[in-house]
Scaffold this motif. Structure first.
Motif: not given
Length: 450
Positions: A198-219
């Protein structure tokens, strides 16, 4: 935002050198970029990289001929040598009467990209904060029951400034920033090993999801792949999950590219004004969306961008064109030129959106009865002239309208012209994607498995 006057000055120096060397026309690009990335594994730092620099590129046009040169050194001597070399190369190039810069009247007058909000003005994230984000994503993935290890967890940040000038009077620049976090997880061992990400990218850091959300989805995605096996062979409906559905639409977009049409190497070459998607489907390019990394208010030749329909009501509306391909086809540019430092402009698209459907992904799975849900793809055999399509795939098998188990090591095949006319779209379109495409059900494709 750093002062871009240095980049503007470099492009002006390149143009002046090109004129002195004998060029009829020229355009120049200067790019300043920096990037930091951090990879972690097993709760420790695995790799940290930083890259930065300035690159310059020059295109010269001389009597219907063109040549491009680029360099990472931007001294006065290098600029003079680049111009001389480019003009010498152009004199040996074949004549192409379609080449040439935009007329001054075609150029964008509004070149202030600040209204698109493409640059994060918050302080740059430190390497330590990037490492922390990667570690948080990794920990969340490891916490998913059934995960045996993490292949990698990473976080990155980049800034990029570009200035483009041309002898037709165009001169403008823009800046972009980018934040990203991704995780690849593994379940099982040896021949039973499966992975997903799982991975996410954004122009603005404030628009990024929390890292835990990305890691959990990958798992979660990874453990769902436990026990994967080959599907049966036969003709079945296939649901392209939204993770991969944009690739299917991408084949249509590539076939409608003016460069392919001009070469006669497209399975859509005779389809202008014809039905290429079911009625009710629109495919719209929106190049001026705010806070989206691919947005731009002028293209790589200085023309103003605007929203346009590639497909409207299922009917193919036009080709994707830059100036040269448009002239070859007797059409106007669609302001679609993409440009880097090392080559000439080429047609390309950004920020595409396909009309979503009314049913959910689960509704479509229930409707398909027996078939395959594809979540990842590898390799490709696409005949650009006929549209014959064959790709390796993995995903999940469906029986009686329900997912029963994961599948891998299979091939799916069909013909793109036929496949795209048998689409049903789900309503799971996601924001923050350069191609906003929902899950797509395709009836009657061939699956080669056991």
């Amino acid at each position: 935002m750093p002062d871009t006057s240095r980049l503007q000055s470099l492009t002006e120096q390149l143009l002046a050198a090109a004129r002195r060397a004998g060029a009829d026309q020229a355009d120049a690009v200067a790019v300043e970029a920096s990037a930091v990335s951090v990879d972690v594994r097993g709760g420790r730092l695995e790799l940290a990289e930083r890259a930065e620099g300035v690159e310059i590129g020059l295109r010269v046009l001389l009597g219907g001929r063109q040549a491009c040169v680029s360099a990472s050194d931007h001294s006065a001597r290098t600029i003079e040598d680049m111009a001389a070399r480019a003009v010498a190369m152009a004199r040996e190039a074949p004549v192409d009467d379609a080449l040439g810069l935009a007329d001054p009247g075609q150029l964008a007058h509004d070149t202030d990209s600040s209204r698109l909000d493409l640059f994060d003005h918050d302080p740059d994230p430190s390497p330590e904060s990037l490492q922390e984000a990667a570690l948080r994503a990794e920990a969340a993935a490891v916490a998913v029951q059934g995960i045996s290890k993490i292949e990698s967890a990473s976080a990155s940040f980049s800034r990029r400034h570009m200035w483009m000038s041309a002898t037709n009077g165009f001169s403008a620049g823009l800046g972009r920033s980018g934040h990203g976090v991704s995780t690849i997880a593994i379940t099982g061992e040896g021949t039973t090993m499966e992975r997903d990400w799982a991975g996410e990218s954004r122009v603005h850091g404030s628009d990024m999801p929390e890292p835990e959300e990305i890691g959990r989805l990958a798992g979660q995605r990874t453990v769902e792949r436990r026990g994967a096996r080959k599907p049966p062979t036969g003709a079945f409906p296939i649901l392209y999950d939204e993770r991969v559905a944009s690739g299917l639409i991408g084949h249509l977009v590539s076939a409608a590219n003016g460069a392919a049409i001009a070469r006669g190497a497209s399975w859509l070459r005779d389809a202008l004004g014809e039905q290429v998607l079911p009625a009710g489907f629109d495919l719209i390019e929106q190049p001026q969306l705010k806070r989206m990394g691919g947005s731009r208010i002028f293209d790589g030749e200085g023309l103003p961008t605007a929203e346009r329909a590639l497909v409207r009501g299922g009917i193919l509306q036009g080709w994707t064109l830059d100036l040269a391909t448009g002239r070859k086809l007797g059409m106007d540019s669609t302001a679609s030129a993409m440009r880097g430092v090392g080559g000439p402009p080429t047609p390309g698209v950004t920020n595409l959106a396909l009309t979503p459907g009314e049913l959910s992904r689960d509704d479509l799975i229930r409707e398909m009865g027996r078939g395959l849900v594809v979540t990842s793809m590898l390799g490709a055999s696409i005949n650009s002239t006929t549209g014959d399509y064959s790709r390796g795939a993995s995903g999940f098998w469906v029986e009686n309208g329900e997912i029963t188990h994961a599948v891998n090591e299979c091939t799916i095949a069909g013909n793109l012209r036929d496949m795209l006319m048998r689409l049903t779209a789900a309503n799971d379109i996601r924001d923050w994607r350069g191609m906003r495409v929902p899950s797509l059900l395709v009836e009657g494709m061939t699956v080669a498995g056991e």
